[in-house]
Motif scaffolding. Structure first.
Motif, PDB file in Angstrom:
ATOM      1  N   LYS A   1       7.102   4.354  -7.753  1.00 23.37           N
ATOM      2  CA  LYS A   1       7.794   4.742  -6.523  1.00 23.37           C
ATOM      3  C   LYS A   1       7.109   4.127  -5.314  1.00 23.37           C
ATOM      4  O   LYS A   1       5.952   3.719  -5.373  1.00 23.37           O
ATOM      5  CB  LYS A   1       7.895   6.254  -6.388  1.00 23.37           C
ATOM      6  N   HIS A   2       7.861   4.057  -4.234  1.00 26.23           N
ATOM      7  CA  HIS A   2       7.365   3.517  -2.974  1.00 26.23           C
ATOM      8  C   HIS A   2       7.122   4.670  -2.009  1.00 26.23           C
ATOM      9  O   HIS A   2       7.776   5.698  -2.085  1.00 26.23           O
ATOM     10  CB  HIS A   2       8.382   2.562  -2.356  1.00 26.23           C
TER      11      HIS A   2
ATOM     12  N   PRO B   1       0.840  -1.195   0.000  1.00 27.92           N
ATOM     13  CA  PRO B   1       0.000   0.000   0.000  1.00 27.92           C
ATOM     14  C   PRO B   1       0.879   1.249   0.000  1.00 27.92           C
ATOM     15  O   PRO B   1       1.926   1.277   0.647  1.00 27.92           O
ATOM     16  CB  PRO B   1      -0.775  -0.115   1.312  1.00 27.92           C
ATOM     17  N   GLY B   2       0.479   2.253  -0.756  1.00 26.79           N
ATOM     18  CA  GLY B   2       1.253   3.483  -0.859  1.00 26.79           C
ATOM     19  C   GLY B   2       2.147   3.532  -2.088  1.00 26.79           C
ATOM     20  O   GLY B   2       2.644   4.593  -2.449  1.00 26.79           O
ATOM     21  N   ASP B   3       2.357   2.398  -2.734  1.00 26.15           N
ATOM     22  CA  ASP B   3       3.175   2.383  -3.949  1.00 26.15           C
ATOM     23  C   ASP B   3       2.424   3.068  -5.085  1.00 26.15           C
ATOM     24  O   ASP B   3       1.223   2.887  -5.231  1.00 26.15           O
ATOM     25  CB  ASP B   3       3.498   0.954  -4.385  1.00 26.15           C
ATOM     26  N   THR B   4       3.149   3.838  -5.876  1.00 22.36           N
ATOM     27  CA  THR B   4       2.575   4.390  -7.098  1.00 22.36           C
ATOM     28  C   THR B   4       2.886   3.404  -8.211  1.00 22.36           C
ATOM     29  O   THR B   4       4.052   3.062  -8.422  1.00 22.36           O
ATOM     30  CB  THR B   4       3.179   5.770  -7.410  1.00 22.36           C
TER      31      THR B   4
ATOM     32  N   GLY C   1      -1.608   5.244 -10.630  1.00 22.63           N
ATOM     33  CA  GLY C   1      -2.141   5.771  -9.384  1.00 22.63           C
ATOM     34  C   GLY C   1      -1.508   5.118  -8.174  1.00 22.63           C
ATOM     35  O   GLY C   1      -0.564   4.332  -8.287  1.00 22.63           O
ATOM     36  N   VAL C   2      -2.056   5.414  -7.004  1.00 23.07           N
ATOM     37  CA  VAL C   2      -1.537   4.921  -5.734  1.00 23.07           C
ATOM     38  C   VAL C   2      -2.327   3.686  -5.312  1.00 23.07           C
ATOM     39  O   VAL C   2      -3.561   3.676  -5.366  1.00 23.07           O
ATOM     40  CB  VAL C   2      -1.653   6.013  -4.644  1.00 23.07           C
ATOM     41  N   VAL C   3      -1.618   2.651  -4.868  1.00 22.98           N
ATOM     42  CA  VAL C   3      -2.265   1.451  -4.349  1.00 22.98           C
ATOM     43  C   VAL C   3      -2.799   1.795  -2.963  1.00 22.98           C
ATOM     44  O   VAL C   3      -2.030   2.117  -2.061  1.00 22.98           O
ATOM     45  CB  VAL C   3      -1.274   0.268  -4.250  1.00 22.98           C
ATOM     46  N   ILE C   4      -4.138   1.778  -2.797  1.00 24.15           N
ATOM     47  CA  ILE C   4      -4.708   2.116  -1.492  1.00 24.15           C
ATOM     48  C   ILE C   4      -5.150   0.870  -0.734  1.00 24.15           C
ATOM     49  O   ILE C   4      -5.521   0.966   0.425  1.00 24.15           O
ATOM     50  CB  ILE C   4      -5.868   3.124  -1.603  1.00 24.15           C
TER      51      ILE C   4
ATOM     52  N   LYS D   1      -7.200  16.329  -0.318  1.00 22.58           N
ATOM     53  CA  LYS D   1      -7.153  17.062  -1.592  1.00 22.58           C
ATOM     54  C   LYS D   1      -5.754  17.652  -1.777  1.00 22.58           C
ATOM     55  O   LYS D   1      -5.137  18.089  -0.803  1.00 22.58           O
ATOM     56  CB  LYS D   1      -8.163  18.215  -1.592  1.00 22.58           C
ATOM     57  N   GLY D   2      -5.294  17.708  -2.984  1.00 18.83           N
ATOM     58  CA  GLY D   2      -4.042  18.389  -3.315  1.00 18.83           C
ATOM     59  C   GLY D   2      -2.831  17.838  -2.589  1.00 18.83           C
ATOM     60  O   GLY D   2      -2.606  16.642  -2.533  1.00 18.83           O
ATOM     61  N   LYS D   3      -2.048  18.759  -1.996  1.00 20.00           N
ATOM     62  CA  LYS D   3      -0.797  18.372  -1.348  1.00 20.00           C
ATOM     63  C   LYS D   3      -1.017  17.492  -0.125  1.00 20.00           C
ATOM     64  O   LYS D   3      -0.160  16.706   0.245  1.00 20.00           O
ATOM     65  CB  LYS D   3      -0.008  19.610  -0.929  1.00 20.00           C
ATOM     66  N   ALA D   4      -2.169  17.606   0.506  1.00 22.30           N
ATOM     67  CA  ALA D   4      -2.460  16.797   1.699  1.00 22.30           C
ATOM     68  C   ALA D   4      -2.547  15.313   1.355  1.00 22.30           C
ATOM     69  O   ALA D   4      -2.336  14.464   2.219  1.00 22.30           O
ATOM     70  CB  ALA D   4      -3.761  17.251   2.343  1.00 22.30           C
ATOM     71  N   GLY D   5      -2.826  14.997   0.115  1.00 22.32           N
ATOM     72  CA  GLY D   5      -2.954  13.615  -0.307  1.00 22.32           C
ATOM     73  C   GLY D   5      -1.660  12.986  -0.773  1.00 22.32           C
ATOM     74  O   GLY D   5      -1.648  11.832  -1.184  1.00 22.32           O
ATOM     75  N   ARG D   6      -0.565  13.746  -0.690  1.00 22.68           N
ATOM     76  CA  ARG D   6       0.714  13.188  -1.135  1.00 22.68           C
ATOM     77  C   ARG D   6       1.283  12.241  -0.090  1.00 22.68           C
ATOM     78  O   ARG D   6       1.087  12.430   1.108  1.00 22.68           O
ATOM     79  CB  ARG D   6       1.736  14.294  -1.386  1.00 22.68           C
ATOM     80  N   MET D   7       2.025  11.249  -0.552  1.00 18.97           N
ATOM     81  CA  MET D   7       2.652  10.288   0.346  1.00 18.97           C
ATOM     82  C   MET D   7       4.140  10.614   0.441  1.00 18.97           C
ATOM     83  O   MET D   7       4.748  11.089  -0.518  1.00 18.97           O
ATOM     84  CB  MET D   7       2.484   8.862  -0.195  1.00 18.97           C
ATOM     85  N   ARG D   8       4.723  10.343   1.612  1.00 17.55           N
ATOM     86  CA  ARG D   8       6.148  10.567   1.795  1.00 17.55           C
ATOM     87  C   ARG D   8       6.913   9.436   1.125  1.00 17.55           C
ATOM     88  O   ARG D   8       6.640   8.254   1.376  1.00 17.55           O
ATOM     89  CB  ARG D   8       6.478  10.615   3.280  1.00 17.55           C
ATOM     90  N   GLU D   9       7.851   9.765   0.264  1.00 17.17           N
ATOM     91  CA  GLU D   9       8.552   8.760  -0.523  1.00 17.17           C
ATOM     92  C   GLU D   9       9.539   7.977   0.322  1.00 17.17           C
ATOM     93  O   GLU D   9      10.215   8.528   1.179  1.00 17.17           O
ATOM     94  CB  GLU D   9       9.280   9.417  -1.696  1.00 17.17           C
ATOM     95  N   LYS D  10       9.588   6.675   0.061  1.00 19.45           N
ATOM     96  CA  LYS D  10      10.527   5.799   0.760  1.00 19.45           C
ATOM     97  C   LYS D  10      11.718   5.584  -0.161  1.00 19.45           C
ATOM     98  O   LYS D  10      11.560   5.206  -1.315  1.00 19.45           O
ATOM     99  CB  LYS D  10       9.863   4.459   1.068  1.00 19.45           C
TER     100      LYS D  10
END
Length: 132
Positions: free
Chosen positions: A98-99, A20-23, A55-58, A114-123
């Motif tokens: 990316k992870h 989860p979280g992987d693009t 997209g992002v795996v949720i 929404k927007g930047k709040a939906g970004r994930m921190r990259e591993k």
């Protein structure tokens, strides 16, 4: 291994490690049918092409041949989610772009972001460097 698992093992594909979280970029085969009129008669033609869904795996669900993943992307300001059977014949390939660092298994909270709040921190994934 029971009989069902033995039969299903033949249909399993070699897939990258997904979390989860992987693009991911999912390449899906799509059949398009179009109707052409020729000499007063309708003729139906079928064409197959590959469509990419990034997209992002949720969420990941299931195991073996029944495993599915839910991928979410934002398309023209609207959230789009698609559930892919991971071992289906319509899936040509899955690329991990990316992870991300996540702390839970299901990322359904991204639906409200929404927007930047939906970004994930990259591993950062350390790849071994060959010494020459």
């Amino acid at each position: 291994m029971n009989a069902i698992e033995t039969v299903e093992a033949a249909d399993l594909k070699k897939l990258p490690q997904l979390n989860p979280g992987d693009t991911v970029r999912v390449h899906v085969r799509v059949k398009e049918t179009s109707v052409k009129e020729e000499k007063g008669k309708a003729k139906e033609t079928e064409r197959e092409r590959v469509q990419v869904f990034e997209g992002v795996v949720i969420g990941l669900r299931g195991a073996g041949a029944r495993a599915t993943m839910t991928v979410r992307k934002i398309s023209f300001g609207t959230g789009v989610e698609r559930i892919f059977p991971m071992h289906a014949r319509t899936i040509e390939r899955i690329e991990v772009v990316k992870h991300a660092r996540v702390r839970r298994a299901k990322l359904y909270f991204l639906r409200e972001r929404k927007g930047k709040a939906g970004r994930m921190r990259e591993k950062r994934v350390e790849t071994p460097v060959s010494e020459a």
